[in-house]
Design a protein around this motif. Sequence first.
Motif, PDB file in Angstrom:
ATOM      1  N   LEU A 167       4.234   7.341  -5.947  1.00 44.38           N
ATOM      2  CA  LEU A 167       3.134   6.432  -5.624  1.00 44.38           C
ATOM      3  C   LEU A 167       3.613   4.988  -5.725  1.00 44.38           C
ATOM      4  N   LEU A 168       3.098   4.142  -4.824  1.00 43.17           N
ATOM      5  CA  LEU A 168       3.339   2.697  -4.838  1.00 43.17           C
ATOM      6  C   LEU A 168       1.988   2.004  -4.891  1.00 43.17           C
ATOM      7  N   ILE A 169       1.815   1.100  -5.864  1.00 48.09           N
ATOM      8  CA  ILE A 169       0.585   0.309  -5.944  1.00 48.09           C
ATOM      9  C   ILE A 169       0.880  -1.091  -5.418  1.00 48.09           C
ATOM     10  N   ILE A 170       0.103  -1.522  -4.432  1.00 47.95           N
ATOM     11  CA  ILE A 170       0.185  -2.904  -3.966  1.00 47.95           C
ATOM     12  C   ILE A 170      -1.182  -3.548  -4.122  1.00 47.95           C
ATOM     13  N   ASN A 171      -1.197  -4.852  -4.263  1.00 48.27           N
ATOM     14  CA  ASN A 171      -2.422  -5.575  -4.578  1.00 48.27           C
ATOM     15  C   ASN A 171      -2.420  -6.907  -3.826  1.00 48.27           C
ATOM     16  N   SER A 172      -3.302  -7.007  -2.842  1.00 48.70           N
ATOM     17  CA  SER A 172      -3.413  -8.243  -2.063  1.00 48.70           C
ATOM     18  C   SER A 172      -4.858  -8.441  -1.652  1.00 48.70           C
ATOM     19  N   PRO A 173      -5.390  -9.661  -1.910  1.00 46.91           N
ATOM     20  CA  PRO A 173      -4.843 -10.774  -2.678  1.00 46.91           C
ATOM     21  C   PRO A 173      -4.493 -10.336  -4.102  1.00 46.91           C
ATOM     22  N   ASN A 174      -3.518 -11.031  -4.666  1.00 40.46           N
ATOM     23  CA  ASN A 174      -2.888 -10.521  -5.870  1.00 40.46           C
ATOM     24  C   ASN A 174      -3.404 -11.157  -7.149  1.00 40.46           C
ATOM     25  N   ASN A 175      -3.661 -10.298  -8.121  1.00 40.12           N
ATOM     26  CA  ASN A 175      -3.890 -10.689  -9.503  1.00 40.12           C
ATOM     27  C   ASN A 175      -2.665 -10.237 -10.301  1.00 40.12           C
ATOM     28  N   PRO A 176      -1.899 -11.142 -10.907  1.00 37.21           N
ATOM     29  CA  PRO A 176      -2.234 -12.511 -11.298  1.00 37.21           C
ATOM     30  C   PRO A 176      -1.673 -13.616 -10.404  1.00 37.21           C
ATOM     31  N   LEU A 177      -0.980 -13.289  -9.323  1.00 32.71           N
ATOM     32  CA  LEU A 177      -0.108 -14.263  -8.657  1.00 32.71           C
ATOM     33  C   LEU A 177      -0.808 -15.141  -7.639  1.00 32.71           C
ATOM     34  N   GLY A 178      -1.958 -14.721  -7.122  1.00 34.48           N
ATOM     35  CA  GLY A 178      -2.659 -15.520  -6.140  1.00 34.48           C
ATOM     36  C   GLY A 178      -2.045 -15.494  -4.755  1.00 34.48           C
ATOM     37  N   SER A 179      -1.133 -14.556  -4.497  1.00 38.36           N
ATOM     38  CA  SER A 179      -0.475 -14.449  -3.190  1.00 38.36           C
ATOM     39  C   SER A 179      -1.200 -13.429  -2.325  1.00 38.36           C
ATOM     40  N   ILE A 180      -0.941 -13.481  -1.011  1.00 39.40           N
ATOM     41  CA  ILE A 180      -1.508 -12.499  -0.089  1.00 39.40           C
ATOM     42  C   ILE A 180      -0.398 -11.941   0.799  1.00 39.40           C
ATOM     43  N   LEU A 181      -0.593 -10.721   1.269  1.00 39.53           N
ATOM     44  CA  LEU A 181       0.328 -10.086   2.204  1.00 39.53           C
ATOM     45  C   LEU A 181      -0.236 -10.206   3.615  1.00 39.53           C
ATOM     46  N   ASP A 182       0.634 -10.491   4.586  1.00 39.87           N
ATOM     47  CA  ASP A 182       0.187 -10.530   5.972  1.00 39.87           C
ATOM     48  C   ASP A 182       0.519  -9.205   6.662  1.00 39.87           C
ATOM     49  N   ARG A 183       0.197  -9.108   7.928  1.00 41.54           N
ATOM     50  CA  ARG A 183       0.377  -7.855   8.648  1.00 41.54           C
ATOM     51  C   ARG A 183       1.837  -7.406   8.653  1.00 41.54           C
ATOM     52  N   GLU A 184       2.752  -8.345   8.844  1.00 41.26           N
ATOM     53  CA  GLU A 184       4.183  -7.994   8.870  1.00 41.26           C
ATOM     54  C   GLU A 184       4.633  -7.445   7.524  1.00 41.26           C
ATOM     55  N   ASP A 185       4.114  -8.014   6.445  1.00 39.58           N
ATOM     56  CA  ASP A 185       4.443  -7.503   5.106  1.00 39.58           C
ATOM     57  C   ASP A 185       3.999  -6.053   4.967  1.00 39.58           C
ATOM     58  N   TYR A 186       2.756  -5.791   5.357  1.00 40.64           N
ATOM     59  CA  TYR A 186       2.231  -4.432   5.257  1.00 40.64           C
ATOM     60  C   TYR A 186       3.020  -3.457   6.129  1.00 40.64           C
ATOM     61  N   GLU A 187       3.355  -3.870   7.327  1.00 36.54           N
ATOM     62  CA  GLU A 187       4.098  -2.987   8.228  1.00 36.54           C
ATOM     63  C   GLU A 187       5.449  -2.609   7.629  1.00 36.54           C
ATOM     64  N   ALA A 188       6.130  -3.586   7.032  1.00 32.85           N
ATOM     65  CA  ALA A 188       7.440  -3.314   6.429  1.00 32.85           C
ATOM     66  C   ALA A 188       7.306  -2.390   5.226  1.00 32.85           C
ATOM     67  N   ILE A 189       6.281  -2.629   4.401  1.00 34.38           N
ATOM     68  CA  ILE A 189       6.055  -1.788   3.220  1.00 34.38           C
ATOM     69  C   ILE A 189       5.672  -0.373   3.635  1.00 34.38           C
ATOM     70  N   LEU A 190       4.796  -0.261   4.617  1.00 31.73           N
ATOM     71  CA  LEU A 190       4.371   1.055   5.085  1.00 31.73           C
ATOM     72  C   LEU A 190       5.545   1.845   5.658  1.00 31.73           C
ATOM     73  N   ALA A 191       6.432   1.161   6.370  1.00 34.09           N
ATOM     74  CA  ALA A 191       7.603   1.839   6.940  1.00 34.09           C
ATOM     75  C   ALA A 191       8.479   2.425   5.837  1.00 34.09           C
ATOM     76  N   VAL A 192       8.680   1.678   4.757  1.00 30.01           N
ATOM     77  CA  VAL A 192       9.483   2.168   3.632  1.00 30.01           C
ATOM     78  C   VAL A 192       8.794   3.357   2.970  1.00 30.01           C
ATOM     79  N   ALA A 193       7.483   3.242   2.745  1.00 29.84           N
ATOM     80  CA  ALA A 193       6.753   4.322   2.072  1.00 29.84           C
ATOM     81  C   ALA A 193       6.779   5.598   2.898  1.00 29.84           C
ATOM     82  N   ASP A 194       6.542   5.480   4.191  1.00 23.43           N
ATOM     83  CA  ASP A 194       6.524   6.676   5.032  1.00 23.43           C
ATOM     84  C   ASP A 194       7.911   7.288   5.178  1.00 23.43           C
ATOM     85  N   LYS A 195       8.925   6.443   5.215  1.00 22.76           N
ATOM     86  CA  LYS A 195      10.305   6.938   5.292  1.00 22.76           C
ATOM     87  C   LYS A 195      10.633   7.819   4.095  1.00 22.76           C
TER      88      LYS A 195
END
Length: 394
Positions: A167-195
Amino acid sequence: MAYSMHQWSTLSQNYPASSIRKMAKRAREIGNPIMLTMGEPNFETPDFIKQAAIQGINENRTYYGPNVGEHNFQTAVADKYTKMTGFQFEPDNIMASFGATEGILLVMMSVLNEGDEVLVSNPHYPNYLGQIMSVGAQAVDVPVYEKNQFKIQAADIEAAITDKTKLLIINSPNNPLGSILDREDYEAILAVADKHKITILSDEVYENIIYDGKEHVSLFQIPGASENHFVVNSFSKTYAMTGWRAGYVVGHKQAIHVMAEFREGIGFAVAPFTQDAAVAALESDQTIVREYLQAYDERRHIVVDGLNAIPGFTCLKTEGAFYAFPNIQAFNKSSEAFAMELLEHTHVAITPGSAFGSMGEGYLRISFAQSTEDLKEAISRIGEYVARAYPELH
């Protein structure tokens, strides 16, 4: 007769205590501090949401409901995700939960076995760790760096994967960092997870608190993501409903069915009248959400701009959620020591970055969910104290 420790479970002896609440407890011991530790809006729940719950109570919607949730609730959430993503979601894709917190635990119970590994960003929301421990799994850190604007990187995720990773937990918008992931970020993460055939749990409870005209991107806006992964969400932050404990899981119908079976042994069902209130929130014109965001944006500038004007502090501009995560390495103190120093000398309570993992050392987390008056006063006190105590930084 008092219990001796050999009568307590291994879990109870090792469960990680919340450093956020520990800091809050210390702060209350000194009198009347300005509390910037808790991630809780200072707004009251809107009246129209309260009235929906009152109506439900008056209509005797106070009995046990379906484990999976009320049909009107499931339908409202499914409609939300259909509109948001452009993909079809049905009521059977939705499970009502006691806030996002229970939803996260239900996902873990559904997919994890003892000894499995769960990838968690470092820094991270600390409650994930106790939940992972509760199901007999192991948390594995994925480092997140300021140089990457505090955004978790697909390459760093892949580097942490082993044959035990489940399992991978991702959090966006992020607590505690205040950062957000954009579509390209999600696509790259999803590709790794599915692989690697890893399930993603996307914690999106701050979805409506995003600044500078940017829009939230959900994991489920990526084609195919909903087949094998989960989104967990809540009404707590968006609608100032923290005490209502209203949240949900979105996922595959078969997984939702399994979670409903677990719910039978945990808490039966979220109160029907609470779900009525949540439906009213979802079906409103969202004016209150925009008003809250405007207020948070004002507070964001008070804190982030104010901190950057204080010698020794450097703070990235918060993109989402209501937290600032300033770098305090110039003070040559541990984050806990410096937070305690500020508490003692300014009566401003701030959470040390180390409460969120080893990568949080050298930082503080400041919640700006409090009033503008309190935030201005807090920044003023910190600035005055640093000027006195650290003249070499000026």
